[in-house]
Design a protein around this motif. Sequence first.
Motif, mmCIF file in Angstrom:
data_model
loop_
_atom_site.group_PDB
_atom_site.id
_atom_site.type_symbol
_atom_site.label_atom_id
_atom_site.label_comp_id
_atom_site.label_asym_id
_atom_site.label_seq_id
_atom_site.Cartn_x
_atom_site.Cartn_y
_atom_site.Cartn_z
ATOM 1 N N VAL A 193 0.863 -1.184 0.000
ATOM 2 C CA VAL A 193 0.000 0.000 0.000
ATOM 3 C C VAL A 193 0.897 1.231 0.000
ATOM 4 C CG1 VAL A 193 -1.867 1.225 1.166
ATOM 5 C CG2 VAL A 193 -1.737 -1.280 1.314
ATOM 6 N N VAL A 194 0.836 2.022 -1.065
ATOM 7 C CA VAL A 194 1.703 3.191 -1.215
ATOM 8 C C VAL A 194 0.930 4.439 -0.800
ATOM 9 C CG1 VAL A 194 3.131 4.533 -2.797
ATOM 10 C CG2 VAL A 194 2.936 2.052 -3.097
ATOM 11 N N LEU A 195 1.487 5.176 0.160
ATOM 12 C CA LEU A 195 0.843 6.374 0.700
ATOM 13 C C LEU A 195 1.488 7.636 0.133
ATOM 14 C CD1 LEU A 195 -1.465 5.806 2.721
ATOM 15 C CD2 LEU A 195 0.283 4.022 2.823
ATOM 16 N N PRO A 196 0.716 8.725 -0.013
ATOM 17 C CA PRO A 196 1.245 9.932 -0.663
ATOM 18 C C PRO A 196 2.211 10.746 0.182
ATOM 19 C CG PRO A 196 -1.029 10.269 0.012
ATOM 20 C CD PRO A 196 -0.725 8.825 0.252
ATOM 21 N N THR A 197 2.163 10.602 1.518
ATOM 22 C CA THR A 197 3.094 11.325 2.386
ATOM 23 C C THR A 197 3.508 10.414 3.534
ATOM 24 O OG1 THR A 197 1.529 12.243 4.010
ATOM 25 C CG2 THR A 197 1.775 13.449 1.930
ATOM 26 N N ASN A 198 4.585 10.789 4.196
ATOM 27 C CA ASN A 198 5.026 10.010 5.353
ATOM 28 C C ASN A 198 4.012 10.086 6.488
ATOM 29 O OD1 ASN A 198 7.132 8.495 6.845
ATOM 30 N ND2 ASN A 198 7.201 10.337 8.102
ATOM 31 N N ALA A 199 3.413 11.258 6.690
ATOM 32 C CA ALA A 199 2.402 11.396 7.741
ATOM 33 C C ALA A 199 1.218 10.480 7.475
ATOM 34 C CB ALA A 199 1.948 12.851 7.838
ATOM 35 N N MET A 200 0.815 10.359 6.213
ATOM 36 C CA MET A 200 -0.297 9.479 5.874
ATOM 37 C C MET A 200 0.077 8.006 6.046
ATOM 38 S SD MET A 200 -3.098 10.893 5.313
ATOM 39 C CE MET A 200 -3.691 12.576 5.292
ATOM 40 N N MET A 201 1.346 7.675 5.838
ATOM 41 C CA MET A 201 1.778 6.299 6.101
ATOM 42 C C MET A 201 1.682 6.001 7.596
ATOM 43 S SD MET A 201 5.145 4.153 4.876
ATOM 44 C CE MET A 201 6.411 5.249 5.529
ATOM 45 N N ALA A 202 2.063 6.963 8.435
ATOM 46 C CA ALA A 202 1.942 6.771 9.884
ATOM 47 C C ALA A 202 0.479 6.630 10.288
ATOM 48 C CB ALA A 202 2.593 7.939 10.621
ATOM 49 N N LEU A 203 -0.394 7.438 9.691
ATOM 50 C CA LEU A 203 -1.826 7.322 9.963
ATOM 51 C C LEU A 203 -2.340 5.941 9.563
ATOM 52 C CD1 LEU A 203 -4.702 8.300 10.604
ATOM 53 C CD2 LEU A 203 -4.765 9.336 8.321
ATOM 54 N N ALA A 204 -1.950 5.464 8.385
ATOM 55 C CA ALA A 204 -2.398 4.147 7.924
ATOM 56 C C ALA A 204 -1.946 3.050 8.884
ATOM 57 C CB ALA A 204 -1.868 3.877 6.517
ATOM 58 N N ALA A 205 -0.708 3.152 9.383
ATOM 59 C CA ALA A 205 -0.209 2.165 10.341
ATOM 60 C C ALA A 205 -1.037 2.196 11.623
ATOM 61 C CB ALA A 205 1.263 2.433 10.647
ATOM 62 N N ALA A 206 -1.398 3.402 12.067
ATOM 63 C CA ALA A 206 -2.234 3.527 13.265
ATOM 64 C C ALA A 206 -3.605 2.905 13.040
ATOM 65 C CB ALA A 206 -2.371 4.999 13.647
ATOM 66 N N MET A 207 -4.186 3.148 11.877
ATOM 67 C CA MET A 207 -5.503 2.595 11.560
ATOM 68 C C MET A 207 -5.471 1.068 11.587
ATOM 69 S SD MET A 207 -6.414 5.190 8.417
ATOM 70 C CE MET A 207 -8.159 4.937 8.207
ATOM 71 N N ILE A 208 -4.403 0.501 11.044
ATOM 72 C CA ILE A 208 -4.291 -0.963 10.976
ATOM 73 C C ILE A 208 -4.167 -1.558 12.376
ATOM 74 C CG2 ILE A 208 -2.777 -2.846 10.226
ATOM 75 C CD1 ILE A 208 -2.158 -0.974 7.739
ATOM 76 N N THR A 209 -3.289 -0.990 13.199
ATOM 77 C CA THR A 209 -3.084 -1.560 14.535
ATOM 78 C C THR A 209 -4.305 -1.359 15.428
ATOM 79 O OG1 THR A 209 -1.994 0.478 15.252
ATOM 80 C CG2 THR A 209 -0.587 -1.304 14.456
ATOM 81 N N MET A 210 -5.074 -0.302 15.167
ATOM 82 C CA MET A 210 -6.275 -0.042 15.961
ATOM 83 C C MET A 210 -7.513 -0.715 15.371
ATOM 84 S SD MET A 210 -5.609 4.005 16.731
ATOM 85 C CE MET A 210 -7.061 4.214 17.769
ATOM 86 N N GLY A 211 -7.359 -1.277 14.150
ATOM 87 C CA GLY A 211 -8.493 -1.936 13.512
ATOM 88 C C GLY A 211 -9.602 -0.981 13.143
ATOM 89 N N ARG A 212 -9.227 0.231 12.793
ATOM 90 C CA ARG A 212 -10.228 1.262 12.500
ATOM 91 C C ARG A 212 -9.849 1.985 11.213
ATOM 92 N NH1 ARG A 212 -11.483 6.740 16.056
ATOM 93 N NH2 ARG A 212 -13.041 7.594 14.611
ATOM 94 N N ALA A 213 -10.667 1.843 10.176
ATOM 95 C CA ALA A 213 -10.396 2.502 8.896
ATOM 96 C C ALA A 213 -11.658 3.221 8.441
ATOM 97 C CB ALA A 213 -9.952 1.481 7.856
ATOM 98 N N ASP A 214 -11.843 4.432 8.931
ATOM 99 C CA ASP A 214 -13.047 5.180 8.571
ATOM 100 C C ASP A 214 -12.692 6.639 8.329
ATOM 101 O OD1 ASP A 214 -13.634 6.772 11.256
ATOM 102 O OD2 ASP A 214 -13.162 4.705 11.827
ATOM 103 N N LYS A 215 -13.555 7.317 7.611
ATOM 104 C CA LYS A 215 -13.289 8.702 7.216
ATOM 105 C C LYS A 215 -13.298 9.652 8.410
ATOM 106 C CE LYS A 215 -14.949 8.111 2.493
ATOM 107 N NZ LYS A 215 -15.939 8.501 1.465
ATOM 108 N N GLU A 216 -14.077 9.334 9.431
ATOM 109 C CA GLU A 216 -14.096 10.188 10.619
ATOM 110 C C GLU A 216 -12.724 10.212 11.290
ATOM 111 O OE1 GLU A 216 -16.350 10.548 14.963
ATOM 112 O OE2 GLU A 216 -17.071 9.111 13.456
ATOM 113 N N PHE A 217 -12.076 9.054 11.350
ATOM 114 C CA PHE A 217 -10.730 8.957 11.921
ATOM 115 C C PHE A 217 -9.765 9.830 11.117
ATOM 116 C CE2 PHE A 217 -7.351 5.634 13.421
ATOM 117 C CZ PHE A 217 -6.713 6.628 14.141
ATOM 118 N N ILE A 218 -9.866 9.759 9.789
ATOM 119 C CA ILE A 218 -8.988 10.553 8.927
ATOM 120 C C ILE A 218 -9.210 12.046 9.158
ATOM 121 C CG2 ILE A 218 -8.426 11.123 6.533
ATOM 122 C CD1 ILE A 218 -9.179 8.228 5.810
ATOM 123 N N GLU A 219 -10.466 12.456 9.261
ATOM 124 C CA GLU A 219 -10.773 13.876 9.473
ATOM 125 C C GLU A 219 -10.228 14.367 10.809
ATOM 126 O OE1 GLU A 219 -14.976 14.020 9.064
ATOM 127 O OE2 GLU A 219 -14.939 13.705 6.886
#
Length: 536
Positions: free
Chosen positions: A500-526
């Motif tokens: 999974v290729v992310l557009p920025t390093n910060a977004m890669m860190a966010l994606a890693a957090a989402m995976i470990t927390m088991g939460r992938a939703d737009k509210e989390f991103i916002e």
Amino acid sequence: MPRIVNIVKKGLYRDSVQLLHISDQVRRLEGVLNAMIAMGTKLNKEILAREGLLTPEGRDASENDLVIALKISDLADLNGILARVEDLLSKTPTQDLEIYSDLDYALDSNRDINLALVSVPGQYAREVVMKLLDRGLHIHLFSNHVPIEHEVEMKRYAVEKGLLLMGPEAGTSIISGVAIAFANQVRRGPVGIISASGTGLQEVSVLLHRIGLGISHGIGVGGRDLSREVEGIMTLFSIEVLERDPATGVIVVISKPPSQDVTRRVIERIKAGGKGYVTCFIGGEILDIGEKHRGRVIQTRTLHGAALETTRLAKSQLYWEARRMLGIDEKILNKIEDGISRLREGQRYVRGLYVGGTLAYEAMYILKEYVGDIYSNTPLKEEYRLDNPWTSRENTIVDLGGSEFTEGRPHPMIDPSIRVSRIAEEARDPEVAVIMLDFILGYGSHSDPVGAHLDALRRAIESSRSSGRELIVLAHIVGTDSDPQNMALQREILERLGVVVLPTNAMMALAAAMITMGRADKEFIEEFEEKYLVGF
């Protein structure tokens, strides 16, 4: 049966980058199963042992000796292989360059030179730099291990002479469109960057390029410039330089958190300026700048946020498109959701294997809010320093550009072999859910960084699946389509592999957090965007 052979060349020195290229060529020879030609430093001998390439002869080599370590088939022509190694060692990598043995003669013969890149052992840097400053040259000082009192003396003298001293340990600069050391091919434009971080400068300049903006100058001031000892000497001088530069409209200042006194000094100087400013002291203090300066001076917490706020100042009509371009879109979100659904119970840890030190720092700063404290060789808190930097524990992010991994070796942006080996080790841990990787393109970096990792990544993913686990690999590429490594192809290869290729390093860190927390939703991103991507 394969044979392991070590030949020690007493007192023979070759540069680590030259030896890296020789090792690559030797591995391609018929009958060679593996090879490493390196100086006999402690680190190199540890790596040889890990690779199963060390014999008693190599173990006894000193750091001043060159070790030829070979793993060859039983039918290989050892004499022929060694003859080829000797031939490669006899060739100098600078045959097409003009070489001078006297600095004054070199300068007298090239009177139009006004900038020098210096890369000598740190204890000798002062002698060379002071002579160049006396001759009126700006300096990019690549050397590390420069005594800090020498750094202060050299920078004060440079300011007296009205000259830039970029460094020491300056990995990246871009002066009038010319990339120096590790840098990317970005367009010219109205944004000047002053950075105490090489990969921080690369990340922001690349993101601005993708958005449609460009760089007037990128001045790498060295990682210690904003420390209490150096007091921001070159950062403050660079602000003066860019304030006077008619091609610069917005100035970005990037660093890990400076000392409090230096932060205040820099902010006060910025408030006295006339141009737009964006600061990114990653995870550092956000100061009250006063209503008078609000809107012209913007403070940010991440490199991603700095790129967005710079866009707002430099060309506001691009801002919302930039938010979209650098965000997690529906396609990426679906991949994250799919990965989460495939994880087995007990897979909960993040492992970040970084070649960019500031990118590693930014990832730790973000992830600690979601997964707790992170172990590292460069931790945010000293109590989370890894006892053994070669072995991860729980949530770990490693800066593979740290001195533990680079003594007598090329930086991992040039030589990815340590990270390639580490990927396999992390993949074997049944508690690991996600591996994070940064791939840094541009001048000076490996010619095909993704290709160098491809087999290791494929084996890691396949071995995890064969044991009933799903290993999620995240990547961020720091580069442009104008870089020599062909960014589009690098991305395509990773995505074909399932990364999974992310557009920025910060977004890669966010994606890693989402995976470990088991939460992938737009509210989390916002929520994340409001906390880490907005200006103050």
